[in-house]
Motif scaffolding. Structure first.
Motif, mmCIF file in Angstrom:
data_model
loop_
_atom_site.group_PDB
_atom_site.id
_atom_site.type_symbol
_atom_site.label_atom_id
_atom_site.label_comp_id
_atom_site.label_asym_id
_atom_site.label_seq_id
_atom_site.Cartn_x
_atom_site.Cartn_y
_atom_site.Cartn_z
ATOM 1 N N TRP A 147 -10.713 5.291 -6.508
ATOM 2 C CA TRP A 147 -10.611 3.965 -5.919
ATOM 3 C C TRP A 147 -10.438 2.867 -6.959
ATOM 4 O O TRP A 147 -9.733 1.894 -6.739
ATOM 5 N N SER A 148 -11.053 3.056 -8.123
ATOM 6 C CA SER A 148 -10.935 2.003 -9.124
ATOM 7 C C SER A 148 -9.494 1.916 -9.616
ATOM 8 O O SER A 148 -8.946 0.827 -9.820
ATOM 9 N N ILE A 193 -7.672 -5.078 -2.596
ATOM 10 C CA ILE A 193 -8.231 -4.041 -3.454
ATOM 11 C C ILE A 193 -8.383 -2.792 -2.604
ATOM 12 O O ILE A 193 -8.060 -2.796 -1.430
ATOM 13 N N ARG A 194 -8.848 -1.703 -3.202
ATOM 14 C CA ARG A 194 -9.247 -0.578 -2.353
ATOM 15 C C ARG A 194 -10.656 -0.183 -2.712
ATOM 16 O O ARG A 194 -10.901 0.322 -3.802
ATOM 17 N N MET A 195 -11.552 -0.441 -1.788
ATOM 18 C CA MET A 195 -12.935 -0.059 -1.998
ATOM 19 C C MET A 195 -13.029 1.453 -1.830
ATOM 20 O O MET A 195 -12.138 2.080 -1.273
ATOM 21 N N GLN A 227 0.833 -1.192 0.000
ATOM 22 C CA GLN A 227 0.000 0.000 0.000
ATOM 23 C C GLN A 227 0.871 1.245 0.000
ATOM 24 O O GLN A 227 1.976 1.222 0.512
ATOM 25 N N ASP A 277 -2.548 5.730 -2.796
ATOM 26 C CA ASP A 277 -3.726 4.898 -3.057
ATOM 27 C C ASP A 277 -5.003 5.581 -2.638
ATOM 28 O O ASP A 277 -6.056 5.357 -3.213
ATOM 29 N N ARG A 318 -3.019 -1.678 -6.988
ATOM 30 C CA ARG A 318 -2.681 -2.661 -5.947
ATOM 31 C C ARG A 318 -2.567 -4.057 -6.523
ATOM 32 O O ARG A 318 -1.657 -4.809 -6.185
ATOM 33 N N SER A 374 -6.770 2.913 -7.935
ATOM 34 C CA SER A 374 -5.828 2.388 -6.950
ATOM 35 C C SER A 374 -6.041 0.900 -6.719
ATOM 36 O O SER A 374 -5.103 0.184 -6.390
ATOM 37 N N THR A 375 -7.255 0.409 -6.924
ATOM 38 C CA THR A 375 -7.458 -1.039 -6.872
ATOM 39 C C THR A 375 -6.622 -1.721 -7.947
ATOM 40 O O THR A 375 -5.911 -2.697 -7.689
ATOM 41 N N LYS A 434 -11.137 -5.250 1.753
ATOM 42 C CA LYS A 434 -11.563 -3.957 1.229
ATOM 43 C C LYS A 434 -10.399 -2.990 1.100
ATOM 44 O O LYS A 434 -10.401 -2.132 0.240
ATOM 45 N N ASP A 435 -9.476 -3.073 2.030
ATOM 46 C CA ASP A 435 -8.388 -2.100 1.987
ATOM 47 C C ASP A 435 -7.034 -2.795 1.961
ATOM 48 O O ASP A 435 -6.060 -2.273 2.456
#
Lengths: 494, 367
Positions: free
Chosen positions: A277-278, A462-464, A268, A272, A284, A280-281, A458-459
């Motif tokens: 969020w999409s 991925i990053r929600m 991370q 991020d 990641r 940075s997901t 979630k974090d």
């Protein structure tokens, strides 16, 4: 004389001077200044370390008011100075410590106490952009070498009285100040206590850097994976504290330790949270892919070329054969040569001054890119594999993890050279086995995967969207799990 | 504080419980199961799985019912409390033998399969040592690590069944028809082939005391059995659809051979990659079983020095491989024997124990 060291300071100025001169012999930077105090009409002596204390403050805020301003005129009366922090000290021990930390000490003839005045002002670096962890959108302030300032930088992000600091001292000679920062109502007490216990157990001369401290208190010192994270970004440190972790600030060191961390924390970065969020997901997932590429790709190539070439489709096999035809080395040796060259280039680039470093890059580029292939020493594909591996390892945001991956890569290459795919599987198996048993401050290192906490994914993986992350990660076992209320859902209902 | 945390009894979650049991069951058995079923009952073999599912589920329930008689104790403690100290020691010895056989069988199969498909020139001994190294790394840290390891492997292999859907485009539903062509007789005979692949429920004897929420145990048993049997059904049906009944017998491991029919533009002989990956899968048999062996032997000898026991057993396994130089036929032989031994341990023993405990409970004066 010996008892005087432990005992009270002398009341007579001359014996004060002789005592200090005796104990601080060969210390030319200890300055003695005798003067008459106009405020009370007594004789005063100011002692301070040259270079460690702020001369402006001494001249304007201590000497001037004492020497020139009117006061009560009575001996033993109150002294008026423009200094924020004044401590009354009565023992030589304290005097000595304070002097060495940059406090100046005021002795007054006939008084049984001395005054330590906060005039600390040692050479300092200005706050700059973090070097190791630069970020696109994050703050551009990095930690500096003064513990107090670093704590202030973190406090700027969390102006809350629940942010507590436990102060310890480490090192017999260095007496480095170590502060553990945590949120009292969030962070699990178990971490703080075990961290404090471990830090207290350290008996060394001095601890210079956070890396040393981490090595002393890590759970498994034989592991190649870092079990504590060091960061030089105050914003990153603050967000870790808010997630229920502790941060250890070591005075004189420009980075702080974050604990407990999990394996996934190393994938991370602060950016991020400031990109969509999409995206940075995606980044990641890319980093995780890069981790596997960086660790496994050369080994995979070795395994395929030396054991399992039957899995390569025919067309590709021709291309490969053409490129490998002239190469006199077995694939393993070829890979080792290239990887070692790359590692050497990397090390060379790190230590050399910037202008020379560029030359290294150019030389390396030509050597790796062209000459070796043209001379027929190394195959083209190997060059591609090695450069791809290098790029993949640059993607990982944490230097400590990259270093671990480099080592893992070499081990896997040896395994692949000996046993092909079986070696790779066994290597991965051993790595999984090691990671799931590793701990960071007693917390499982592989936390959202094993033990499984799907909610924490979630974090991590991925990053929600931020408004979906209402709870703190279960992995760090916070006392208070709710982090925020619902932001979006209400709006949508209306 | 730290010492306190360490003193806490380790516990496993229901997911880990399910995965460990399913893992032991599926492990190496899944490869030979379709072949064995078809040999016994032709294309109707898959029906046996459904019946086997119910039987194994009941056996699992019986095991949990036995364990409910004790409070937080493993089966060995339960036996030594109700049947006497020496009965406990004897049970520990027998079970240790059984588990070490299961471990050896799992490892041996893995070594043989790797040797045939991937590394024909490497000695079995070397491969055995290679497999034991990661096992040692996991097992050095006891039950929690085993649970986590197995869950990770399960997560990592979730995609595998989907790959088996790919050859289906060449499958023919006709191969399955007509259902029950030779009556129910062969189907019941085929049940025998299901004993070996269902071995592993016995692990519940040892896992139950560690389980966090004991009320879920029965459900957990059924879930793990359903996962196992569901997978078996899935694989068997796919194999049956893909191969015609005559073709089937030619292959030793239809589950692997079937993969050779999958073609991707970028990789040929995909089964080579798969077998390398399957080693993970196979490790789900031997790692928990090795753990259970150590648990039994160390309990028998006073419950200390688990690491030493693990080391001795690992060295023993390696030495045996070196001396015996196992072959496929010997391995088949071992599996045949394990089937009956396992039947005794996992189906007969729990029922006997339950009966005994029931009588014991009647005659025991209440406190």
């Amino acid at each position: 004389m010996a008892e005087k060291v432990n005992d009270c300071i002398a009341t007579d100025l001359n014996s004060v001077i002789s005592h200090l001169r005796e104990h601080f012999n060969d210390t030319p930077d200890l300055i003695f200044r005798e003067f008459g105090i106009k405020q009370t009409g007594e004789q005063g002596l100011l002692v301070f370390m040259d270079g460690l204390s702020d001369k402006n403050a001494i001249n304007h805020d201590i000497l001037r008011p004492l020497q020139f301003e009117e006061g009560s005129g009575q001996a033993g009366g109150k002294l008026i100075m423009n200094v924020g922090h004044i401590m009354t000290v009565e023992t030589w021990m304290r005097v000595e410590q304070n002097l060495l930390n940059g406090f100046s000490t005021l002795f007054v003839d006939g008084r049984t106490e001395a005054y330590s005045l906060d005039t600390r002002g040692w050479p300092q670096r200005a706050i700059e952009d973090p070097q190791m962890e630069s970020s696109l959108k994050g703050a551009h302030q990095g930690f500096v070498e003064t513990g107090g300032q670093n704590i202030a930088l973190i406090r700027r992000y969390i102006p809350n009285r629940e942010l507590k600091i436990r102060k310890l001292t480490v090192g017999k000679r260095g007496r480095t100040e170590v502060s553990i920062l945590y949120l009292e109502d969030v962070t699990n007490k178990q971490f703080i206590n075990s961290l404090e216990e471990r830090i207290r157990a350290i008996t060394v001369d001095v601890i210079i850097n956070t890396g040393e401290l981490a090595e002393f208190v890590e759970d498994d010192p034989y592991s190649i994976f870092p079990q504590f994270m060091t960061t030089e970004r105050p914003d990153a440190a603050a967000s870790q504290i808010l997630q229920g972790r502790c941060v250890v600030v070591l005075d004189r060191s420009p980075s702080v330790i974050v604990a407990p961390v999990s394996f996934m924390s190393f994938f991370q970065s602060v950016d991020d949270y400031s990109t969509r969020w999409s995206i940075s997901t995606f980044i990641r997932l890319l980093r995780m892919f890069a981790f596997f590429v960086a660790a496994f790709l050369p080994a995979f190539y070795i395994a395929v070329v030396s054991y399992h070439f039957e899995i390569i489709p025919l067309k590709l096999l021709f291309t490969l054969g053409e490129s490998r035809g002239r190469v006199p080395f077995p694939p393993f040796l070829e890979a080792i040569i290239m990887e070692l060259t790359l590692e050497m280039l990397r090390e060379a680039g790190v230590r050399l001054p910037a202008p020379v470093g560029q030359t290294v890059g150019i030389v390396g580029g030509i050597v790796i890119g062209q000459a070796v292939v043209q001379a027929g020493l190394i195959s083209n594909t190997m060059v591609i594999i090695v450069s791809f591996t290098a790029i993949a390892s640059f993607i990982l945001p944490n230097y400590d993890m990259v270093a671990a991956v480099r080592l893992v890569r070499f081990m896997l290459m040896v395994l692949a050279a000996m046993f092909g795919f079986v070696g790779l599987t066994v290597g991965l198996m051993a790595m999984v086995g090691h990671l799931i048993t590793l701990k960071s401050l007693g917390m499982p290192y592989s936390t959202p995967l094993a033990p499984l906490h799907i909610k924490d994914w979630k974090d991590t993986i991925i990053r929600m969207p931020l408004w979906k992350m209402n709870k703190r990660p279960e992995g760090s076992a916070p006392l208070q799990s709710v982090r925020q209320g619902n932001t979006r859902t209400k709006e949508e209902q209306e | 504080m730290n010492a306190q945390a360490q003193k806490q009894k380790p516990s496993i979650t229901i997911l880990q419980f399910i995965c460990i049991i399913s893992g032991i069951q599926i492990g190496v058995a899944v490869l030979s199961l379709p072949g064995n079923l078809v040999k016994a009952a032709g294309t109707d073999g898959w029906i046996a799985i459904i019946i086997g599912w119910i039987i194994a589920g009941v056996a699992g329930t019986v095991i949990v019912m036995v364990m409910k008689n004790g409070q937080d104790e493993t089966i060995l403690e339960l036996i030594s409390r109700t049947l006497g100290k020496w009965a406990g020691k004897l049970a520990a010895l027998l079970m240790a033998c059984y588990f070490v056989l299961l471990t050896f069988d799992g490892l041996n199969r893995t070594v043989l399969i790797t040797k045939t498909w991937l590394l024909p020139n490497t000695s079995s001994f070397t491969l055995m040592v290679l497999m034991l190294i990661p096992s040692y790394a996991v097992l050095n840290n006891q039950i929690i690590a085993v649970g986590r390891y197995v869950v990770v492997i399960f997560l990592m292999s979730l995609w595998v069944p989907f790959i088996y859907l790919l050859p289906l485009k060449n499958g023919h539903l006709l191969h399955l028809l007509p259902v029950i062509k030779e009556g129910w007789g062969p189907v019941f005979i085929a049940l025998k082939a299901l004993i070996y692949p269902s071995l592993g429920i016995i692990a519940a004897f040892f896992l139950y005391p560690y389980l966090k929420n004991k009320k879920q145990a029965v459900a957990g048993m059924w879930v793990s059995n359903s996962i196992t049997m569901g997978l078996y059904l899935f694989i068997t049906v796919i194999c049956l659809l893909f191969y015609s009944p005559d073709e089937f017998i030619q292959y030793n491991e239809p589950v692997i051979s079937m993969l050779s029919s999958i073609e991707f533009r970028f990789v040929e002989r995909i089964e080579v990659l798969f077998i390398a990956f399957y080693i993970f899968f196979f490790s789900m048999v031997w790692i928990p079983c090795l753990y259970l062996t150590v648990e039994c032997t160390s309990w028998m000898l006073g419950g200390k020095k688990k690491t030493l026991h693990l080391q001795i057993i690992c060295v023993g396994l390696a030495v045996i491989t070196y001396l015996l130089k196992p072959t496929f036929s010997a391995s088949d032989d071992l599996q045949e024997r394990l089937m009956w031994i396992g039947f005794g341990f996992e189906y007969v023993l729990p029922v006997c124990l339950l009966g005994y405990l029931w009588i014991y409970g009647k005659f025991q004066p209440r406190r």
